[in-house]
Scaffold this active site. Structure first.
Site, PDB file in Angstrom:
ATOM      1  N   PRO A   9      45.852  42.178  43.040  1.00  0.00           N
ATOM      2  CA  PRO A   9      45.616  43.047  41.886  1.00  0.00           C
ATOM      3  C   PRO A   9      44.718  44.246  42.183  1.00  0.00           C
ATOM      4  O   PRO A   9      43.740  44.142  42.919  1.00  0.00           O
ATOM      5  CB  PRO A   9      44.944  42.111  40.865  1.00  0.00           C
ATOM      6  CG  PRO A   9      44.463  40.948  41.648  1.00  0.00           C
ATOM      7  CD  PRO A   9      45.384  40.802  42.805  1.00  0.00           C
ATOM      8  N   ASN A  10      45.124  45.353  41.604  1.00  0.00           N
ATOM      9  CA  ASN A  10      44.381  46.627  41.632  1.00  0.00           C
ATOM     10  C   ASN A  10      44.404  47.345  42.975  1.00  0.00           C
ATOM     11  O   ASN A  10      43.857  48.442  43.101  1.00  0.00           O
ATOM     12  CB  ASN A  10      42.925  46.423  41.168  1.00  0.00           C
ATOM     13  CG  ASN A  10      42.864  45.923  39.745  1.00  0.00           C
ATOM     14  OD1 ASN A  10      43.461  46.522  38.864  1.00  0.00           O
ATOM     15  ND2 ASN A  10      42.160  44.829  39.507  1.00  0.00           N
ATOM     16  N   ARG A  17      40.712  54.143  42.383  1.00  0.00           N
ATOM     17  CA  ARG A  17      39.632  53.245  41.931  1.00  0.00           C
ATOM     18  C   ARG A  17      38.403  53.365  42.851  1.00  0.00           C
ATOM     19  O   ARG A  17      38.548  53.487  44.071  1.00  0.00           O
ATOM     20  CB  ARG A  17      40.109  51.786  41.884  1.00  0.00           C
ATOM     21  CG  ARG A  17      40.330  51.165  43.250  1.00  0.00           C
ATOM     22  CD  ARG A  17      40.897  49.760  43.205  1.00  0.00           C
ATOM     23  NE  ARG A  17      39.962  48.756  42.740  1.00  0.00           N
ATOM     24  CZ  ARG A  17      39.943  47.494  43.175  1.00  0.00           C
ATOM     25  NH1 ARG A  17      40.796  47.093  44.119  1.00  0.00           N
ATOM     26  NH2 ARG A  17      39.087  46.637  42.698  1.00  0.00           N
ATOM     27  N   TYR A  22      36.096  51.856  48.057  1.00  0.00           N
ATOM     28  CA  TYR A  22      37.380  51.570  48.701  1.00  0.00           C
ATOM     29  C   TYR A  22      37.989  52.757  49.443  1.00  0.00           C
ATOM     30  O   TYR A  22      39.019  52.612  50.092  1.00  0.00           O
ATOM     31  CB  TYR A  22      38.375  51.034  47.662  1.00  0.00           C
ATOM     32  CG  TYR A  22      37.895  49.762  46.996  1.00  0.00           C
ATOM     33  CD1 TYR A  22      37.719  48.590  47.734  1.00  0.00           C
ATOM     34  CD2 TYR A  22      37.582  49.725  45.632  1.00  0.00           C
ATOM     35  CE1 TYR A  22      37.270  47.422  47.134  1.00  0.00           C
ATOM     36  CE2 TYR A  22      37.136  48.559  45.024  1.00  0.00           C
ATOM     37  CZ  TYR A  22      36.974  47.415  45.781  1.00  0.00           C
ATOM     38  OH  TYR A  22      36.530  46.259  45.184  1.00  0.00           O
ATOM     39  N   ASN A  73      45.445  40.447  51.240  1.00  0.00           N
ATOM     40  CA  ASN A  73      44.238  40.851  50.532  1.00  0.00           C
ATOM     41  C   ASN A  73      44.455  40.404  49.083  1.00  0.00           C
ATOM     42  O   ASN A  73      45.151  41.084  48.318  1.00  0.00           O
ATOM     43  CB  ASN A  73      44.029  42.370  50.596  1.00  0.00           C
ATOM     44  CG  ASN A  73      42.750  42.794  49.881  1.00  0.00           C
ATOM     45  OD1 ASN A  73      42.164  42.025  49.122  1.00  0.00           O
ATOM     46  ND2 ASN A  73      42.322  44.021  50.120  1.00  0.00           N
ATOM     47  N   ALA A  76      40.702  40.398  43.627  1.00  0.00           N
ATOM     48  CA  ALA A  76      39.740  39.535  42.917  1.00  0.00           C
ATOM     49  C   ALA A  76      40.160  38.066  42.922  1.00  0.00           C
ATOM     50  O   ALA A  76      39.305  37.182  42.765  1.00  0.00           O
ATOM     51  CB  ALA A  76      39.562  40.036  41.485  1.00  0.00           C
ATOM     52  N   GLU A  97      43.048  37.023  56.235  1.00  0.00           N
ATOM     53  CA  GLU A  97      42.592  37.620  54.967  1.00  0.00           C
ATOM     54  C   GLU A  97      41.870  38.938  55.263  1.00  0.00           C
ATOM     55  O   GLU A  97      41.050  39.002  56.185  1.00  0.00           O
ATOM     56  CB  GLU A  97      41.643  36.642  54.263  1.00  0.00           C
ATOM     57  CG  GLU A  97      41.119  37.172  52.940  1.00  0.00           C
ATOM     58  CD  GLU A  97      40.393  36.098  52.135  1.00  0.00           C
ATOM     59  OE1 GLU A  97      41.011  35.062  51.845  1.00  0.00           O
ATOM     60  OE2 GLU A  97      39.198  36.296  51.835  1.00  0.00           O
ATOM     61  N   HIS A  99      39.783  42.362  53.511  1.00  0.00           N
ATOM     62  CA  HIS A  99      39.162  43.090  52.406  1.00  0.00           C
ATOM     63  C   HIS A  99      38.689  44.432  52.925  1.00  0.00           C
ATOM     64  O   HIS A  99      38.091  44.490  54.000  1.00  0.00           O
ATOM     65  CB  HIS A  99      37.963  42.322  51.830  1.00  0.00           C
ATOM     66  CG  HIS A  99      38.365  40.986  51.310  1.00  0.00           C
ATOM     67  ND1 HIS A  99      39.023  40.849  50.115  1.00  0.00           N
ATOM     68  CD2 HIS A  99      38.266  39.760  51.849  1.00  0.00           C
ATOM     69  CE1 HIS A  99      39.291  39.571  49.942  1.00  0.00           C
ATOM     70  NE2 HIS A  99      38.857  38.884  50.975  1.00  0.00           N
ATOM     71  N   ARG A 106      28.148  42.588  48.756  1.00  0.00           N
ATOM     72  CA  ARG A 106      28.312  43.077  47.384  1.00  0.00           C
ATOM     73  C   ARG A 106      27.769  42.051  46.379  1.00  0.00           C
ATOM     74  O   ARG A 106      26.879  41.278  46.698  1.00  0.00           O
ATOM     75  CB  ARG A 106      29.792  43.428  47.148  1.00  0.00           C
ATOM     76  CG  ARG A 106      30.278  44.544  48.103  1.00  0.00           C
ATOM     77  CD  ARG A 106      31.702  44.926  47.836  1.00  0.00           C
ATOM     78  NE  ARG A 106      31.865  45.473  46.487  1.00  0.00           N
ATOM     79  CZ  ARG A 106      33.044  45.634  45.889  1.00  0.00           C
ATOM     80  NH1 ARG A 106      34.158  45.310  46.526  1.00  0.00           N
ATOM     81  NH2 ARG A 106      33.114  46.119  44.661  1.00  0.00           N
TER      82      ARG A 106
HETATM   83  C1  DQA Z   1      38.722  43.554  47.662  1.00  0.00           C
HETATM   84  C2  DQA Z   1      37.391  42.907  47.273  1.00  0.00           C
HETATM   85  C3  DQA Z   1      37.517  42.133  45.985  1.00  0.00           C
HETATM   86  O1  DQA Z   1      36.267  41.564  45.619  1.00  0.00           O
HETATM   87  C4  DQA Z   1      37.955  43.049  44.852  1.00  0.00           C
HETATM   88  O2  DQA Z   1      38.153  42.303  43.679  1.00  0.00           O
HETATM   89  C5  DQA Z   1      39.170  43.843  45.201  1.00  0.00           C
HETATM   90  C6  DQA Z   1      39.262  44.424  46.536  1.00  0.00           C
HETATM   91  C7  DQA Z   1      38.588  44.443  48.911  1.00  0.00           C
HETATM   92  O3  DQA Z   1      39.621  44.744  49.508  1.00  0.00           O
HETATM   93  O4  DQA Z   1      37.483  44.850  49.276  1.00  0.00           O
HETATM   94  O5  DQA Z   1      40.031  44.086  44.367  1.00  0.00           O
HETATM   95  O6  DQA Z   1      39.657  42.537  47.943  1.00  0.00           O
END
Ligand code: DQA
Length: 143
Positions: A9-10, A17, A22, A73, A76, A97, A99, A106
């Protein structure tokens, strides 16, 4: 050697964002670049993105028999999706995984990944380059 890259998501909002966290690069640009990188590494990749947990689980399940490894990835969902953890354990494909941000530097709630224990490793804090590192790691893992 086929690798499925799954973004949660996102992540489709990259470039829009929280750019200070990011980065400015758009999601499309990151995906296009990763396709180029994969060619140079001699890997075939498919990239999926979903904001929906169940869809991500379907992608993981469908990878069985079609892909040799996964880069994920989970966004959240990383921090609370036991269902994604279970799906990764179920297919038992080598998974890395990723990020973009360093989740360990964080907020407290981001420091826990419930999905990482189902992976061979976790890469975080190197921005979009983390995806390249993950592909390299899977290649070295002799997927
Ligand atoms: C993320 C880190 C997560 O905590 C966050 O919710 C994201 C992006 C990252 O790529 O740094 O959506 O996965």
């Amino acid at each position: 050697m086929k690798v499925l890259v799954i973004n949660g998501p996102n992540l489709n909002m990259l470039g829009i964002r929280e750019k200070n966290i990011y980065g400015k690069e758009s999601y499309k640009s990151i995906c296009d670049n990763l396709q180029e990188v994969s060619k140079n590494l001699g890997l075939e990749i498919e990239i999926k993105q979903s904001n929906i947990e169940g869809e991500i689980i379907n992608y993981i399940q469908e990878a069985l028999g079609s892909f040799d490894g996964i880069v994920i990835n989970p966004g959240a969902y990383t921090h609370y999706s036991i269902a994604i953890y279970d799906a990764l354990k179920a297919v038992n494909l080598p998974t890395v995984e990723v990020h973009l941000s360093n989740i360990h530097s964080r907020e407290e709630f981001r420091r826990v990944s419930v999905t990482a224990p189902a992976c061979i490793g976790q890469i975080c804090g190197f921005g979009a380059y983390g995806y390249t590192m993950a592909l390299m790691a899977l290649k070295e893992n002799n997927v």
